[in-house]
Scaffold this motif. Structure first.
Motif, PDB file in Angstrom:
ATOM      1  N   LEU A  46     -37.767  30.110  -5.822  1.00  0.00           N
ATOM      2  CA  LEU A  46     -36.862  29.840  -7.195  1.00  0.00           C
ATOM      3  C   LEU A  46     -35.493  29.697  -7.127  1.00  0.00           C
ATOM      4  O   LEU A  46     -35.450  30.388  -6.562  1.00  0.00           O
ATOM      5  CB  LEU A  46     -36.532  30.441  -8.466  1.00  0.00           C
ATOM      6  N   VAL A  47     -34.623  28.443  -7.328  1.00  0.00           N
ATOM      7  CA  VAL A  47     -33.304  28.799  -6.416  1.00  0.00           C
ATOM      8  C   VAL A  47     -33.221  27.534  -7.967  1.00  0.00           C
ATOM      9  O   VAL A  47     -33.266  27.051  -8.273  1.00  0.00           O
ATOM     10  CB  VAL A  47     -33.008  27.355  -5.889  1.00  0.00           C
ATOM     11  N   HIS A  48     -32.133  27.737  -8.915  1.00  0.00           N
ATOM     12  CA  HIS A  48     -31.637  27.556 -10.090  1.00  0.00           C
ATOM     13  C   HIS A  48     -30.049  27.302  -9.155  1.00  0.00           C
ATOM     14  O   HIS A  48     -29.280  27.991  -9.939  1.00  0.00           O
ATOM     15  CB  HIS A  48     -31.639  28.028 -11.273  1.00  0.00           C
ATOM     16  N   ASP A 144     -20.331  28.083 -12.082  1.00  0.00           N
ATOM     17  CA  ASP A 144     -20.880  27.901 -11.353  1.00  0.00           C
ATOM     18  C   ASP A 144     -21.344  28.692 -10.163  1.00  0.00           C
ATOM     19  O   ASP A 144     -20.613  28.918 -10.059  1.00  0.00           O
ATOM     20  CB  ASP A 144     -20.335  25.600 -10.518  1.00  0.00           C
ATOM     21  N   HIS A 145     -23.223  28.917 -11.093  1.00  0.00           N
ATOM     22  CA  HIS A 145     -23.328  29.959 -10.141  1.00  0.00           C
ATOM     23  C   HIS A 145     -25.031  29.365 -10.150  1.00  0.00           C
ATOM     24  O   HIS A 145     -25.776  28.657 -10.106  1.00  0.00           O
ATOM     25  CB  HIS A 145     -23.804  31.302 -11.059  1.00  0.00           C
ATOM     26  N   LEU A 146     -25.238  30.122  -8.584  1.00  0.00           N
ATOM     27  CA  LEU A 146     -26.838  29.723  -7.908  1.00  0.00           C
ATOM     28  C   LEU A 146     -27.481  31.006  -7.997  1.00  0.00           C
ATOM     29  O   LEU A 146     -26.708  32.224  -7.816  1.00  0.00           O
ATOM     30  CB  LEU A 146     -26.348  29.469  -6.319  1.00  0.00           C
ATOM     31  N   SER A 378     -38.474  20.818 -16.900  1.00  0.00           N
ATOM     32  CA  SER A 378     -37.833  21.667 -16.511  1.00  0.00           C
ATOM     33  C   SER A 378     -38.647  22.963 -16.893  1.00  0.00           C
ATOM     34  O   SER A 378     -38.837  23.025 -18.146  1.00  0.00           O
ATOM     35  CB  SER A 378     -35.978  21.299 -16.671  1.00  0.00           C
ATOM     36  N   ARG A 379     -38.747  24.236 -16.044  1.00  0.00           N
ATOM     37  CA  ARG A 379     -39.142  24.683 -16.675  1.00  0.00           C
ATOM     38  C   ARG A 379     -38.441  26.029 -17.613  1.00  0.00           C
ATOM     39  O   ARG A 379     -38.794  26.664 -18.408  1.00  0.00           O
ATOM     40  CB  ARG A 379     -40.035  26.202 -16.023  1.00  0.00           C
ATOM     41  N   LEU A 380     -37.454  26.031 -17.166  1.00  0.00           N
ATOM     42  CA  LEU A 380     -35.760  27.024 -17.787  1.00  0.00           C
ATOM     43  C   LEU A 380     -34.692  26.415 -18.439  1.00  0.00           C
ATOM     44  O   LEU A 380     -34.194  25.358 -18.015  1.00  0.00           O
ATOM     45  CB  LEU A 380     -35.248  27.685 -16.418  1.00  0.00           C
ATOM     46  N   GLU A 388     -29.849  23.676 -13.430  1.00  0.00           N
ATOM     47  CA  GLU A 388     -30.246  22.472 -12.806  1.00  0.00           C
ATOM     48  C   GLU A 388     -31.294  22.738 -11.634  1.00  0.00           C
ATOM     49  O   GLU A 388     -31.102  24.127 -11.343  1.00  0.00           O
ATOM     50  CB  GLU A 388     -28.983  21.153 -12.151  1.00  0.00           C
ATOM     51  N   ASP A 389     -31.669  21.990 -10.841  1.00  0.00           N
ATOM     52  CA  ASP A 389     -32.079  22.101  -9.567  1.00  0.00           C
ATOM     53  C   ASP A 389     -31.069  22.308  -8.274  1.00  0.00           C
ATOM     54  O   ASP A 389     -30.101  21.998  -7.944  1.00  0.00           O
ATOM     55  CB  ASP A 389     -33.789  21.305  -8.700  1.00  0.00           C
ATOM     56  N   PHE A 390     -31.668  23.046  -7.561  1.00  0.00           N
ATOM     57  CA  PHE A 390     -30.692  23.094  -5.810  1.00  0.00           C
ATOM     58  C   PHE A 390     -31.642  22.440  -5.519  1.00  0.00           C
ATOM     59  O   PHE A 390     -31.692  23.991  -3.953  1.00  0.00           O
ATOM     60  CB  PHE A 390     -29.607  23.669  -5.707  1.00  0.00           C
ATOM     61  N   PRO A 391     -32.374  21.675  -4.972  1.00  0.00           N
ATOM     62  CA  PRO A 391     -33.060  21.384  -3.998  1.00  0.00           C
ATOM     63  C   PRO A 391     -32.383  21.644  -2.520  1.00  0.00           C
ATOM     64  O   PRO A 391     -31.355  21.719  -1.432  1.00  0.00           O
ATOM     65  CB  PRO A 391     -33.565  19.261  -3.529  1.00  0.00           C
ATOM     66  N   LEU A 392     -33.532  22.102  -1.271  1.00  0.00           N
ATOM     67  CA  LEU A 392     -33.095  23.209   0.043  1.00  0.00           C
ATOM     68  C   LEU A 392     -34.256  22.256   0.657  1.00  0.00           C
ATOM     69  O   LEU A 392     -33.777  22.710   2.431  1.00  0.00           O
ATOM     70  CB  LEU A 392     -33.348  24.637   0.077  1.00  0.00           C
ATOM     71  N   GLY A 393     -35.134  21.424   1.102  1.00  0.00           N
ATOM     72  CA  GLY A 393     -35.522  21.145   1.613  1.00  0.00           C
ATOM     73  C   GLY A 393     -37.116  22.385   1.778  1.00  0.00           C
ATOM     74  O   GLY A 393     -36.943  23.388   0.781  1.00  0.00           O
TER      75      GLY A 393
END
Length: 457
Positions: A46-48, A144-146, A378-380, A388-393
């Protein structure tokens, strides 16, 4: 095989059991990981991205609470003379890594964050020593956090990520406000499910095994004509290429499906078989699909983090130059029959086939089709924060090609994820474009013959 019906409840394991059996799906991952020690582990994550005033302490306590609720997230594995076992650790939460990037120039933070997250998605996790769950919080700015959580696949499937998100959506605001979270107790744990499977009746399992042995007998691997020479072992990074099927074409696909008593999924699958027939020259090969697997249909198990998902190999029969409508009827029958026998874990199917393994090729099927029926919201959702999503591939894929079809506001999004050690971008772009041409041709002329259809693809 454990039967997910009201007559076959999940029984709580005896209290004296400290070491628990592995489920067949876990046993398959154990075998694969122990056969290739030191390689990159199969992971789900999971990455948010949180924009707004995140209460980092409350978030860390919410993540701890999820880990403490689900035994599987505190589980390690041990080799024993009679086979591997799983052992649940104490409910001590999880150590969250905190990385502060605020000292970097603003324009460099996001790229550095992406690098750090990708490093943590290419881990080699030891099943016996762990830890098998990692979590990090990256501070890009005060607002702003990941956040990411990475879990070894032997512990969890994709549906588990939704379970985690839904619980965090309850836990975080309650903990931030200092109020008790409104989460019901879990009636069973994944270890109870594993124990129930180990003592269940095997009559249905034997029936499913015989079905798949007959269904997949003599199945040859899929090799695309324009592919690069197959590498000795999997290991190249993955890449992806996206397209969008416009809403009008999607509507016509669904209309064709209704006229043939088929779902949109069946039409899209049949069209993908046509595309890969053209790309390989073979009229007999299988495409894999994921299914929720035994367990997820029961309410008490649907709320668990755990490894329940399974895969089915759907063998396409394109012999005899069929009309597409005939191919669609064959596809419908194949899908219905396969779903009637979906509970046997894929690893047991492979074992029943006694297929020789190749470190550079997935067994059973080399292409997968992953289809979502409805647009997934979005589930969260967290009060006071934009999530937001943070796509990483995708760092690496087990299969040569994975085709995702997801509905969205602009139509149907199709994403082709491929092994760069085998397929090049121009080849995959040709496949992606050809897929839409196949769909347009069959909705215009459902009785078009395969030989004519491949000319238009």
């Amino acid at each position: 095989m454990f039967d997910v019906t009201a007559e076959s409840p999940v029984n709580v394991r005896p209290s004296h059991l400290v070491e628990l059996p592995l489920t067949p799906l876990q046993a398959r991952w154990w075998q694969l990981c122990m056969s290739h020690p030191g390689g990159m582990s199969p992971l789900v994550d999971l990455v948010h991205r949180f924009r707004g005033p995140l209460d980092a302490d409350a978030w860390a306590r919410a993540v701890d609470a999820v880990v403490n609720r689900h035994e599987i997230l505190r589980t390690l594995f041990a080799a024993r003379p009679d086979g591997p076992v799983q052992v649940v650790g104490p409910a001590n939460g999880i150590a969250m890594e905190v990385l502060d990037l605020r000292d970097l120039p603003a324009e460099q933070r996001e790229q550095r964050a992406r690098e750090l997250l990708n490093e943590r998605r290419t881990l080699s996790l030891d099943l016996q020593t762990g830890p098998l769950v990692h979590t990090s919080l990256l501070r890009l700015a005060d607002d702003d956090h990941l956040w990411r959580m990475t879990i070894h696949h032997i512990l969890a499937d994709g549906a588990s990520l939704g379970v985690i998100d839904r619980e965090l959506a309850v836990l975080y605001p309650a903990l931030a406000a200092g109020t008790p979270p409104d989460l019901p107790e879990l009636p069973v744990q994944y270890g109870d499910f594993a124990w129930s499977q180990s003592v269940a009746d095997t009559e249905k399992e034997d029936e499913d095994r015989e079905y798949w042995r007959e269904q997949l007998a003599g199945l040859a691997p899929l090799e695309l004509v324009d592919a690069l020479p197959r590498p000795a072992a999997k290991g190249a990074p993955a890449a992806q290429l996206a397209r969008t099927v416009d809403p009008e074409l999607v509507r016509r696909v669904e209309e064709l499906g209704r006229s043939a008593r088929c779902t949109r999924f069946m039409v899209l699958l049949a069209a993908l078989h046509v595309l890969l027939y053209r790309a390989s020259g073979r009229d007999d090969f299988a495409i894999g699909i994921p299914v929720a697997g035994v367990g997820r249909t029961r309410p008490e198990l649907a709320r668990l983090v755990g490894l329940f998902n399974n895969a089915l190999a759907l063998r396409g029969d394109l012999s005899g130059d069929p009309a597409f409508r005939e191919l669609l009827a064959r596809t419908r029958e194949t899908v219905i029959d396969a779903l009637d026998h979906q509970d046997l874990p894929w690893g047991q199917v492979v074992a029943a086939l006694d297929e020789p393994s190749h470190p550079g090729r997935a067994q059973g099927f080399q292409a997968m089709f992953l289809h979502e029926e409805v647009e997934v919201a979005s589930r969260l959702a967290l009060p006071g924060l934009s999530v937001e999503d943070f796509p990483l591939g995708i760092p690496k894929v087990l299969h040569d090609l994975m085709v995702y079809a997801r509905p969205g506001p602009q139509g149907l999004s199709t994403t082709f994820v491929y092994d760069t050690g085998l397929l090049t971008e121009p080849v995959v772009a040709g496949l992606a474009d050809g897929y839409e041409r196949v769909l347009r041709a069959v909705v215009d002329e459902p009785d078009i013959r395969l030989s004519e259809l491949v000319k238009r693809a």
